[in-house]
Design a protein around this motif. Structure first.
Motif, short mmCIF file in Angstrom:
data_model
loop_
_atom_site.label_atom_id
_atom_site.label_comp_id
_atom_site.label_asym_id
_atom_site.label_seq_id
_atom_site.Cartn_x
_atom_site.Cartn_y
_atom_site.Cartn_z
N ASP A 51 12.98 -7.06 20.51
CA ASP A 51 13.14 -6.12 21.68
C ASP A 51 13.35 -4.73 20.98
OD1 ASP A 51 13.20 -8.14 23.45
OD2 ASP A 51 15.51 -8.62 23.18
N CYS A 52 12.39 -3.88 21.60
CA CYS A 52 12.58 -2.45 21.36
C CYS A 52 13.17 -1.66 22.48
CB CYS A 52 11.16 -2.05 21.01
SG CYS A 52 10.97 -0.38 20.50
N SER A 53 14.14 -0.58 21.92
CA SER A 53 14.97 0.03 22.74
C SER A 53 14.06 1.25 23.42
CB SER A 53 16.42 0.61 22.35
OG SER A 53 16.00 1.24 21.09
N TYR A 54 12.96 1.57 22.68
CA TYR A 54 12.29 2.86 23.14
C TYR A 54 10.76 2.82 22.66
CZ TYR A 54 10.69 7.78 21.91
OH TYR A 54 10.05 8.81 22.02
N PHE A 55 10.00 3.41 23.32
CA PHE A 55 8.84 3.60 23.42
C PHE A 55 8.43 5.15 23.49
CE2 PHE A 55 8.40 -0.88 24.30
CZ PHE A 55 7.71 -1.49 23.14
N PRO A 56 7.76 5.81 22.50
CA PRO A 56 7.16 7.13 22.96
C PRO A 56 6.36 7.21 24.13
CG PRO A 56 6.73 6.29 20.73
CD PRO A 56 7.13 5.25 21.41
N LEU A 57 6.46 8.09 24.80
CA LEU A 57 5.75 8.32 26.12
C LEU A 57 4.54 8.20 26.01
CD1 LEU A 57 7.84 11.08 27.67
CD2 LEU A 57 8.25 8.72 28.34
N ILE A 58 3.86 8.72 25.08
CA ILE A 58 2.25 8.65 24.86
C ILE A 58 1.63 7.14 24.72
CG2 ILE A 58 2.25 8.93 22.53
CD1 ILE A 58 -0.08 10.88 23.17
N ILE A 88 2.62 -5.00 23.32
CA ILE A 88 3.88 -4.96 24.40
C ILE A 88 3.95 -6.16 25.26
CG2 ILE A 88 5.22 -3.62 25.79
CD1 ILE A 88 4.14 -1.05 24.26
N SER A 89 4.45 -7.18 25.21
CA SER A 89 4.22 -8.18 25.76
C SER A 89 5.06 -8.20 27.31
CB SER A 89 4.73 -9.65 25.37
OG SER A 89 6.09 -9.18 24.85
N ASP A 90 5.99 -7.27 27.56
CA ASP A 90 6.69 -7.09 28.76
C ASP A 90 7.36 -5.73 28.83
OD1 ASP A 90 8.03 -7.31 31.21
OD2 ASP A 90 9.47 -8.69 30.40
N PHE A 91 6.96 -4.87 29.46
CA PHE A 91 7.33 -3.40 29.46
C PHE A 91 8.80 -3.28 30.12
CE2 PHE A 91 3.15 -1.89 29.44
CZ PHE A 91 3.18 -0.86 28.17
N SER A 92 9.25 -4.14 30.93
CA SER A 92 10.49 -4.19 31.63
C SER A 92 11.38 -4.58 30.74
CB SER A 92 10.63 -5.04 32.86
OG SER A 92 10.35 -6.29 32.54
N SER A 93 11.34 -5.73 29.79
CA SER A 93 12.33 -6.12 28.74
C SER A 93 11.91 -5.36 27.47
CB SER A 93 12.26 -7.50 28.68
OG SER A 93 11.16 -7.96 28.11
#
Length: 154
Positions: A51-58, A88-93
């Motif tokens: 699980d990743c807490s953050y992704f860069p906007l781009i 990224i298998s699920d953006f929401s989680s």
């Protein structure tokens, strides 16, 4: 066969570390630090999830991208860099699947250190000192101009 055994040993040690710094590469091949991952779930020897807490906007528009996991833990004698592709298998989680393409390791506890590797480690610092010394002596000889370098060894 030996490569496979090393790979499995690396995976075992990475599971012991169970944490990593996650980096992704953007369109310009710049490495971007993304998150510190505290738990790695292995699906098999080549795929893991976290699980990743953050992704860069781009990067949110991407599904699959080149990525890197740097696995280390204070007090452990080894560290690893996993290179591969992240999905990224699920953006929401914010669940990420990471497929390992290859592993770089710093593992002084590995049993495969040959005598040649040890000899290289011992002689490498002296090689630099020797090169610096010869360049300094060469510069002095060029300044004086009276010393014939061809007859010095005789």
């Amino acid at each position: 066969m030996e490569h496979q055994e090393n790979h499995l040993d690396y995976i075992r040690k990475i599971k012991e570390l169970d944490q990593a710094t996650f980096f992704c590469f953007n369109e310009s091949s710049q490495k971007l630090p993304v998150a510190i991952v505290r738990h790695l779930d292995f699906e098999n020897d080549d795929t893991l999830h976290f699980d990743c807490s953050y992704f860069p906007l781009i990067e949110k528009t991407w599904d699959v991208f080149a990525a890197e996991l740097r696995c280390y833990k204070k007090g452990m004698p080894y560290s690893f860099v996993l290179h591969g592709a992240a999905l990224i298998s699920d953006f929401s989680s914010r669940r990420v699947s990471f497929t390992i393409q290859y592993i770089e390791s710093f593992d002084p506890t590995a049993e495969e250190e040959s005598k040649q590797n040890i000899l290289t480690m011992i002689t490498k610092p002296y090689k630099y000192i020797f090169q610096m010394g010869t360049s300094i002596i060469g510069a002095i000889w060029k300044k004086d101009g009276d010393i014939d370098v061809r007859n010095v060894a005789a």
